[in-house]
Every structure is written in structure tokens, then in C-alpha cells.
Scaffold this motif. Structure first.
Motif, PDB file in Angstrom:
ATOM      1  N   UNK A 238     -57.332  33.063  36.078  1.00 62.42           N
ATOM      2  CA  UNK A 238     -56.043  33.723  35.845  1.00 62.42           C
ATOM      3  C   UNK A 238     -55.670  33.700  34.363  1.00 62.42           C
ATOM      4  N   UNK A 239     -55.760  32.522  33.748  1.00 59.48           N
ATOM      5  CA  UNK A 239     -55.366  32.380  32.355  1.00 59.48           C
ATOM      6  C   UNK A 239     -56.258  33.142  31.400  1.00 59.48           C
TER       7      UNK A 239
ATOM      8  N   UNK B 292     -63.962  42.641  45.438  1.00 63.01           N
ATOM      9  CA  UNK B 292     -62.656  42.692  44.749  1.00 63.01           C
ATOM     10  C   UNK B 292     -62.714  41.920  43.433  1.00 63.01           C
ATOM     11  N   UNK B 293     -63.322  40.730  43.472  1.00 65.28           N
ATOM     12  CA  UNK B 293     -63.484  39.936  42.248  1.00 65.28           C
ATOM     13  C   UNK B 293     -64.519  40.567  41.320  1.00 65.28           C
ATOM     14  N   UNK B 294     -65.578  41.119  41.910  1.00 63.34           N
ATOM     15  CA  UNK B 294     -66.630  41.779  41.127  1.00 63.34           C
ATOM     16  C   UNK B 294     -66.040  42.899  40.276  1.00 63.34           C
ATOM     17  N   UNK B 295     -65.134  43.682  40.870  1.00 59.36           N
ATOM     18  CA  UNK B 295     -64.489  44.784  40.142  1.00 59.36           C
ATOM     19  C   UNK B 295     -63.772  44.265  38.890  1.00 59.36           C
ATOM     20  N   UNK B 296     -63.121  43.117  39.006  1.00 63.51           N
ATOM     21  CA  UNK B 296     -62.397  42.542  37.867  1.00 63.51           C
ATOM     22  C   UNK B 296     -63.353  42.132  36.740  1.00 63.51           C
ATOM     23  N   UNK B 297     -64.492  41.568  37.118  1.00 63.59           N
ATOM     24  CA  UNK B 297     -65.490  41.161  36.110  1.00 63.59           C
ATOM     25  C   UNK B 297     -66.030  42.377  35.364  1.00 63.59           C
TER      26      UNK B 297
ATOM     27  N   UNK C 284     -53.239  32.989  46.335  1.00 62.89           N
ATOM     28  CA  UNK C 284     -54.424  32.967  47.204  1.00 62.89           C
ATOM     29  C   UNK C 284     -54.163  33.804  48.460  1.00 62.89           C
ATOM     30  N   UNK C 285     -55.163  34.607  48.840  1.00 58.97           N
ATOM     31  CA  UNK C 285     -55.083  35.467  50.017  1.00 58.97           C
ATOM     32  C   UNK C 285     -55.052  34.611  51.285  1.00 58.97           C
ATOM     33  N   UNK C 286     -53.960  34.674  52.101  1.00 53.98           N
ATOM     34  CA  UNK C 286     -53.894  33.844  53.303  1.00 53.98           C
ATOM     35  C   UNK C 286     -54.898  34.241  54.383  1.00 53.98           C
TER      36      UNK C 286
ATOM     37  N   UNK D 218     -59.213  33.268  46.076  1.00 55.26           N
ATOM     38  CA  UNK D 218     -58.248  33.097  45.003  1.00 55.26           C
ATOM     39  C   UNK D 218     -58.627  33.770  43.698  1.00 55.26           C
ATOM     40  N   UNK D 219     -59.932  33.848  43.404  1.00 51.97           N
ATOM     41  CA  UNK D 219     -60.364  34.322  42.083  1.00 51.97           C
ATOM     42  C   UNK D 219     -59.956  35.779  41.831  1.00 51.97           C
ATOM     43  N   UNK D 220     -60.175  36.644  42.796  1.00 61.05           N
ATOM     44  CA  UNK D 220     -59.828  38.060  42.596  1.00 61.05           C
ATOM     45  C   UNK D 220     -58.345  38.210  42.278  1.00 61.05           C
ATOM     46  N   UNK D 221     -57.499  37.487  43.013  1.00 59.20           N
ATOM     47  CA  UNK D 221     -56.048  37.621  42.854  1.00 59.20           C
ATOM     48  C   UNK D 221     -55.567  36.924  41.591  1.00 59.20           C
TER      49      UNK D 221
END
Length: 427
Positions: free
Chosen positions: A20-21, A56-61, A311-313, A318-321
């Protein structure tokens, strides 16, 4: 003295160089802002995580320009294998316009460093071994104007100054607490425990999720709330762990490290999940879900990632969000900085919680209802036994749990999930 002030002053301070940071700092620096990124440990460093990344996380990377090739040490996965109720179902990640069709696996001990270095390359000033303590506040308004910290091996006291501070300091978020922002008890909390084993299953190209978690140590087998995972790391080891929800009576009464040991002992012998093959101790971490700390902006402080309970319940991701909230926060800050008056800047900054709720609020409300349901082992057992025999239903469930839909022009499943998220209250 002026030089020292500029060295310890910036447009924005980001506390915590996790996903996140570092993402927040990357986008702020890329937009030309002066950013201080303060990390309490030194890289490389370990974090408790499943190490599996969804599309979802892959897209962010990809958006951050990270090299995610196999040559750079990333392992791709095709989808999710679900096991439970005597069934085994292998589902590929959905083919969507909005997300890649593959996920990734990467150990957290260098994943976070890759993101932090990318933020540095963009221009963020990273301080490692910088342990942030109390916020510096304006005596008249209570607004945060910086942070007190202890720097380096010598723990030298330093004061950093900025008109805006981003709390990316994880679940416990000492900075948020010091600003009076406490965790909401009406939101779900999970716990993850995991370890690594040398195993022939290390090169599996599907993430594996076990929806039935049996404790077979007593006179009677007991179905526990939560799920197990096995992620091949591609380096001769498997990441094996459990995710548990606090929506069950068993949450506090069991030693989950012992449950993990017992679960591993029930696995086929040739997988190698035995004590002598364990390469790291069992470690645990909290999973703060569904906006469990609010408001996400107040008095110069923005919360991103675990600090804001992102975090997605549905699946404990957590990483993607964390990364998405970092990008959203950076966008809001950049726009606020361009406003001509303090009142206009505040107006822009107060939009951050609204954007978060618009983006995730309805979906997280659905997730909270889901958590209450599966907290009952009987419900989980029936859902697993019935659901896994219907591949089409499970394809829908995968999209729902992983939050992978096309917002426009998607299929019927996408429209149903998007529609449900839209009408659900955005709390």
C-alpha cells in the motif's frame, strides 16, 4: 539548518513501505510530488502472506511497470483448484477485458522490496530502519503535520514534516490509533498462519484452496471455520497455510499453529508436508477486512491498505486492495495539491473515503454477509458439497470471491455481481 529541514520535509509522508505504502509513494512521486517513504525495518524483510497473487494484483504490478517475467523470478498461475466435500474442481481465471488471465506467485521477503525500489526509481525518498512513533499535530486544529521517528541502528530521534500523511503501517496502525482511529468491532477479522515445506508440488501452476478444514486430533473429527491453501513457489518449496475468520466460536479457543500442523499431517506423505521438510517456522498475521477502520481521511491523515481494513472479506486477499487504495489515495492527493485554497484542498481530500466506498463499499457489504454465513461450519459443509458439483455455479463463485468482473460489456455473471454490489449498502 534549512538543508536539514528540507531533508526531513516533503509534500507527503507515507508511513510503511508495504504494497500500500510503496504504491502510494510511487504514484505521488510519478506525479512530481516530494514524498518521504518511511519503513521501520530494512529490506529484504519477511511478511506473513500466502504469496499467491490474483489477476487483480497482477494488473496493479503491470500498471507500475514492474517486470513480472519468469526470468525476473515470477511464477505464473492459471487459476484456482478448489477441494472440498469429496470434490475437486479446477477453474481457470476468467477471460476479461479489465484483468489479465493469469495470476502470480512471489515470496513477500522480496516482493515488498521490488515495489519500494520502484517507488524510489520514481523519485520517492525511502528511509529504512525508520520507526515512526507519535504524530506531530497542530495544537489549534489537531491536524497532523508530521511524525516523530527513530532512525537507523542508533535510533536517532528525527521529526519529519509534511502537510499530508498516509498511514500504510498495517493492521495495528499505531499512527491511526494515535490519531484516535480505532478498529471497528462490527467488521470481520481473519487470521492467516503459514509455513513453507520443501515439496515435489512446488511447480503447480494452479493456486489450491481447501474449503473444508478438518481438525482430526480429538476423538471426533471437527469441521473448522476457514480454509486451507497450498501454493507452489516454483523454487522447490510450497507455501502452506490456513485462513480463519473471527465469525466462529472456535476462533479464540484453538491454537491455529497446532491446527496447521495437524492439517499438514493429514496430507499424502509424498507431498512432503512433514516437520523435517519445514523450511521456516509457522507464523501468523491478522487480516483486517471490510473497512474495519474509518474514516479513511481525517485531519491530514489518509489510510491505505491494511491500516484502513481493505482486505477482501470474501477471500482474504489484501495485496490487490492495498495497491489499489494506494493508487486512489495518490490520485486524490495529486488533485488536492492543485487546488488554490486550503478549503478547496480539504474538499478534494474528503472525497477519498467516498471514492473508496463507491469502489468497494457494496461489494464488502456482500462479503460481510458471506463471512457470517460461512462462519457456521454446517453451512460451509452443505455449500461445499452442493456447490462443487456445479462447475457453472463455481465459475460464478470464483468471479464473486476474487472480485474479477468487467464493469462494462461483461457477461451475465458480471452483470449480476456488479448489480448486487451496486445495490448493497456502501457502509
Amino acid at each position: 539548518m534549512t538543508e536539514l529541514l528540507s531533508e526531513h520535509s516533503a509534500d507527503v509522508i507515507v508511513v510503511g513501505a508495504g504494497p500500500a505504502g510503496s504504491t502510494t509513494a510511487y504514484y505521488l512521486a510519478k506525479a512530481g510530488l516530494d514524498v518521504l517513504l518511511l519503513e521501520k525495518t530494512a529490506f529484504p524483510r519477511e511478511k506473513v502472506c500466502g504469496d499467491g497473487l490474483t489477476p487483480r494484483a497482477t494488473k496493479q504490478l503491470v500498471a507500475m511497470g514492474i517486470d513480472i517475467s519468469e526470468e525476473a523470478g515470477w511464477l505464473r498461475n492459471k487459476g484456482l483448484r478448489i477441494i472440498g466435500g469429496g470434490q475437486r474442481l479446477q477453474l481457470d481465471w476468467p477471460e476479461l477485458a479489465s484483468f489479465p488471465e493469469y495470476g502470480l506467485v512471489r515470496k513477500r521477503d522480496d516482493f515488498d522490496e521490488i515495489l519500494a525500489r520502484q517507488a524510489q526509481k520514481a523519485g520517492a525518498r525511502l528511509y529504512e530502519r525508520c520507526n515512526v512513533g507519535e504524530p506531530v499535530r497542530d495544537a489549534r486544529t489537531g491536524r497532523i503535520t508530521g511524525v516523530q521517528a527513530k532512525l537507523g541502528e542508533e535510533k536517532t530521534p528525527v521529526t519529519f514534516h509534511a502537510p499530508l500523511v498516509v498511514a500504510a503501517d498495517g493492521n495495528s496502525s499505531r499512527l491511526s490509533l494515535a490519531m484516535g482511529l480505532h478498529r471497528r468491532e462490527d467488521r470481520p477479522m481473519g487470521v492467516a498462519v503459514r509455513t513453507y515445506f520443501t515439496s515435489p508440488r512446488h511447480d503447480d501452476d494452479y493456486l489450491e484452496s481447501w474449503l473444508e478444514l478438518w481438525d482430526r486430533r480429538g476423538p471426533q473429527d471437527r469441521l473448522l471455520p476457514g480454509y486451507g491453501w497450498i501454493f507452489g513457489m516454483g523454487d522447490g518449496t510450497s507455501n502452506v497455510g490456513l485462513g480463519i475468520l473471527n465469525s466462529s466460536s472456535a476462533f479464540k479457543e484453538l491454537d491455529w499453529r497446532e491446527v496447521l500442523k495437524a492439517w499438514c499431517a493429514s496430507m499424502p506423505e509424498d507431498w512432503g508436508y512433514t516437520p523435517e521438510n519445514m523450511t521456516q517456522p509457522i507464523r501468523g498475521a491478522a487480516l483486517p477486512m471490510a473497512f474495519n477502520r474509518q474514516p479513511h481521511y481525517t485531519k491530514g491523515l489518509l489510510l491505505v491498505g491494511d491500516a484502513g481494513g481493505l482486505v477482501n472479506p470474501f477471500n482474504g486477499e489484501g495485496i490487490a486492495y492495498a495497491m489499489e487504495s494506494g493508487q486512489i489515495a495518490a490520485d486524490v492527493i495529486v488533485q488536492a495539491q492543485a487546488r488554490s485554497t486550503p478549503a478547496q484542498r480539504e474538499l478534494a481530500l474528503h472525497n477519498y473515503p467516498k471514492v473508496l466506498k463507491e469502489t468497494y463499499g457494496g461489494y464488502y457489504t456482500l462479503g460481510r454477509a458471506f463471512v457470517k454465513l460461512i462462519g457456521n461450519p454446517k453451512v460451509m459443509k452443505v455449500a461445499t458439497q452442493r456447490g462443487l458439483t456445479h462447475p457453472l455455479l463455481m465459475k460464478f463463485t470464483l468471479k464473486m470471491l476474487a472480485n474479477l468482473t468487467d464493469p462494462a460489456g461483461g457477461d451475465a455473471m458480471d452483470r449480476i455481481i456488479n448489480g448486487l454490489s451496486k445495490v448493497a449498502p456502501k457502509a
